[in-house]
Enzyme design. Structure first.
Site, PDB file in Angstrom:
ATOM      1  N   PRO A  11       0.794  -1.227   0.000  1.00  0.00           N
ATOM      2  CA  PRO A  11       0.000   0.000   0.000  1.00  0.00           C
ATOM      3  C   PRO A  11       0.827   1.278   0.000  1.00  0.00           C
ATOM      4  CG  PRO A  11      -0.103  -1.106   2.135  1.00  0.00           C
ATOM      5  CD  PRO A  11       0.555  -2.051   1.177  1.00  0.00           C
ATOM      6  N   ASN A  12       0.302   2.248  -0.718  1.00  0.00           N
ATOM      7  CA  ASN A  12       0.844   3.613  -0.822  1.00  0.00           C
ATOM      8  C   ASN A  12       2.104   3.720  -1.676  1.00  0.00           C
ATOM      9  OD1 ASN A  12      -1.148   4.823   0.966  1.00  0.00           O
ATOM     10  ND2 ASN A  12      -0.140   3.646   2.578  1.00  0.00           N
ATOM     11  N   ARG A  19       5.054  11.089  -2.409  1.00  0.00           N
ATOM     12  CA  ARG A  19       4.764  10.868  -0.998  1.00  0.00           C
ATOM     13  C   ARG A  19       6.043  10.996  -0.160  1.00  0.00           C
ATOM     14  NH1 ARG A  19       4.775   4.730   1.143  1.00  0.00           N
ATOM     15  NH2 ARG A  19       4.003   5.083   3.237  1.00  0.00           N
ATOM     16  N   TYR A  24      11.205   8.762   1.223  1.00  0.00           N
ATOM     17  CA  TYR A  24      11.154   7.705   0.212  1.00  0.00           C
ATOM     18  C   TYR A  24      11.829   8.066  -1.107  1.00  0.00           C
ATOM     19  CZ  TYR A  24       7.881   5.673   3.503  1.00  0.00           C
ATOM     20  OH  TYR A  24       7.312   5.151   4.636  1.00  0.00           O
ATOM     21  N   ASN A  75       8.212  -5.640  -1.201  1.00  0.00           N
ATOM     22  CA  ASN A  75       8.131  -4.490  -0.295  1.00  0.00           C
ATOM     23  C   ASN A  75       6.658  -4.329   0.025  1.00  0.00           C
ATOM     24  OD1 ASN A  75       8.046  -2.145   1.107  1.00  0.00           O
ATOM     25  ND2 ASN A  75       9.073  -0.872  -0.438  1.00  0.00           N
ATOM     26  N   ALA A  78       3.246  -0.944   4.702  1.00  0.00           N
ATOM     27  CA  ALA A  78       2.786  -1.066   6.087  1.00  0.00           C
ATOM     28  C   ALA A  78       2.298  -2.478   6.426  1.00  0.00           C
ATOM     29  CB  ALA A  78       1.679  -0.049   6.348  1.00  0.00           C
ATOM     30  N   HIS A  81       4.329  -4.853   8.648  1.00  0.00           N
ATOM     31  CA  HIS A  81       4.325  -4.779  10.110  1.00  0.00           C
ATOM     32  C   HIS A  81       3.044  -5.320  10.734  1.00  0.00           C
ATOM     33  CE1 HIS A  81       7.545  -2.140   8.937  1.00  0.00           C
ATOM     34  NE2 HIS A  81       6.714  -1.263   8.415  1.00  0.00           N
ATOM     35  N   ASP A  88       1.089 -15.775   6.191  1.00  0.00           N
ATOM     36  CA  ASP A  88       0.646 -17.149   5.897  1.00  0.00           C
ATOM     37  C   ASP A  88       0.766 -17.464   4.410  1.00  0.00           C
ATOM     38  OD1 ASP A  88       0.087 -17.711   8.539  1.00  0.00           O
ATOM     39  OD2 ASP A  88      -2.073 -17.377   8.374  1.00  0.00           O
ATOM     40  N   GLU A  99      13.241  -9.399   0.999  1.00  0.00           N
ATOM     41  CA  GLU A  99      12.438  -8.272   1.504  1.00  0.00           C
ATOM     42  C   GLU A  99      13.206  -6.972   1.262  1.00  0.00           C
ATOM     43  OE1 GLU A  99      11.806  -8.586   5.719  1.00  0.00           O
ATOM     44  OE2 GLU A  99      10.621  -6.731   5.833  1.00  0.00           O
ATOM     45  N   HIS A 101      12.950  -2.579   1.670  1.00  0.00           N
ATOM     46  CA  HIS A 101      12.306  -1.331   2.079  1.00  0.00           C
ATOM     47  C   HIS A 101      13.177  -0.182   1.614  1.00  0.00           C
ATOM     48  CE1 HIS A 101       9.430  -3.479   4.490  1.00  0.00           C
ATOM     49  NE2 HIS A 101      10.437  -4.199   4.933  1.00  0.00           N
ATOM     50  N   LEU A 102      12.524   0.840   1.122  1.00  0.00           N
ATOM     51  CA  LEU A 102      13.276   2.027   0.679  1.00  0.00           C
ATOM     52  C   LEU A 102      13.955   2.702   1.862  1.00  0.00           C
ATOM     53  CD1 LEU A 102      10.263   2.925  -1.414  1.00  0.00           C
ATOM     54  CD2 LEU A 102      12.504   2.862  -2.476  1.00  0.00           C
ATOM     55  N   SER A 103      13.197   2.838   2.954  1.00  0.00           N
ATOM     56  CA  SER A 103      13.726   3.508   4.142  1.00  0.00           C
ATOM     57  C   SER A 103      14.305   2.468   5.109  1.00  0.00           C
ATOM     58  CB  SER A 103      12.593   4.280   4.845  1.00  0.00           C
ATOM     59  OG  SER A 103      11.579   3.391   5.286  1.00  0.00           O
ATOM     60  N   ARG A 108      13.414   4.145  12.301  1.00  0.00           N
ATOM     61  CA  ARG A 108      12.165   4.914  12.325  1.00  0.00           C
ATOM     62  C   ARG A 108      11.320   4.520  13.548  1.00  0.00           C
ATOM     63  NH1 ARG A 108       9.445   4.752   6.624  1.00  0.00           N
ATOM     64  NH2 ARG A 108       8.298   6.476   7.589  1.00  0.00           N
ATOM     65  N   ARG A 112       7.552   0.152  13.244  1.00  0.00           N
ATOM     66  CA  ARG A 112       8.097  -0.360  11.978  1.00  0.00           C
ATOM     67  C   ARG A 112       9.219  -1.376  12.204  1.00  0.00           C
ATOM     68  NH1 ARG A 112       5.792   3.222   8.186  1.00  0.00           N
ATOM     69  NH2 ARG A 112       5.455   5.249   9.134  1.00  0.00           N
TER      70      ARG A 112
HETATM   71  C1  DQA Z   1       8.334   0.954   3.527  1.00  0.00           C
HETATM   72  C2  DQA Z   1       8.442   1.111   5.048  1.00  0.00           C
HETATM   73  C3  DQA Z   1       7.102   0.862   5.717  1.00  0.00           C
HETATM   74  O1  DQA Z   1       7.221   1.023   7.116  1.00  0.00           O
HETATM   75  C4  DQA Z   1       6.065   1.863   5.216  1.00  0.00           C
HETATM   76  O2  DQA Z   1       4.808   1.582   5.778  1.00  0.00           O
HETATM   77  C5  DQA Z   1       6.000   1.911   3.731  1.00  0.00           C
HETATM   78  C6  DQA Z   1       7.241   1.849   2.962  1.00  0.00           C
HETATM   79  C7  DQA Z   1       9.643   1.330   2.816  1.00  0.00           C
HETATM   80  O3  DQA Z   1       9.796   0.952   1.665  1.00  0.00           O
HETATM   81  O4  DQA Z   1      10.490   2.015   3.404  1.00  0.00           O
HETATM   82  O5  DQA Z   1       4.938   2.084   3.154  1.00  0.00           O
HETATM   83  O6  DQA Z   1       8.037  -0.393   3.237  1.00  0.00           O
END
Ligand code: DQA
Length: 146
Positions: A11-12, A19, A24, A75, A78, A81, A88, A99, A101-103, A108, A112
C-alpha cells in the site's frame, strides 16, 4: 525460458515520488519497475511487477507466485508490520523471498521495527532507496544460479 521473479509492492507505494520524498526519495514506482526489469534482464531473468493497496489482492498475488515464480522480491509497505494473512500466504511459497524497504525501518518509529516478512526472507535490504530493488535482484540471481 527465463525464470520469472515476482516483485510485489504494498500500500501507498503507488505514490512514490510524491509521498514524503524526504523519506522515500523522488524515484517513482514506474522508474523502479524499469530499473528492476533492466537488472533482471541483465541476469537473464524476467519480472512480473505488481502494486496493490489491498491485503487480499496481495495474498492472491502470493498464491499466483507460488505457481509461476522462481523467486519473490517484496516491499509490502505497512502490511510488513501487520499482516498475518500475507505472512501465511508467503509461508506457503516454497521459493526464495527477498524483503526490500526504501527507508531504514529500524531507524524509524518502533512500530516499523517488527516485520512479519523477515523470518521468511533469505535476505533483507532496507534504507538504500530504490537501489535496494536492484541489489535484491542481484541477490536473487545469485541464489537462483546455485
Ligand atoms: C516501507 C516502510 C514501511 O514502514 C512503510 O509503511 C512503507 C514503505 C519502505 O519501503 O520504506 O509504506 O516499506
Amino acid at each position: 525460458m527465463s525464470k520469472l521473479i515476482y516483485v510485489l509492492n504494498g500500500p501507498n507505494l503507488n505514490l512514490l515520488g510524491q509521498r514524503e520524498p524526504e523519506i522515500y526519495g523522488t524515484t517513482t514506482l514506474a522508474d523502479i519497475e524499469r530499473m528492476v526489469g533492466d537488472r533482471a534482464s541483465s541476469h537473464g531473468l524476467k519480472i512480473s511487477f505488481h502494486q496493490s493497496n489491498h491485503e487480499g489482492e496481495l495474498v492472491d498475488l502470493c498464491h499466483q507466485a507460488r505457481e509461476k515464480a522462481a523467486g519473490l522480491i517484496v516491499n509490502l509497505g505497512a502490511f510488513t508490520h501487520t499482516s498475518i494473512a500475507i505472512f501465511d500466504a508467503l509461508s506457503a511459497v516454497d521459493k526464495p523471498i527477498i524483503e526490500v524497504h526504501l527507508s531504514n525501518i529500524y531507524a524509524r518509529e518502533s512500530f516499523r521495527h517488527k516485520s512479519y516478512v523477515s523470518p521468511l526472507a533469505r535476505g533483507v535490504i532496507c534504507g538504500l532507496g530504490a537501489q535496494g530493488y536492484q541489489l535484491a535482484m542481484d541477490g536473487m540471481a545469485e541464489i537462483l544460479s546455485k
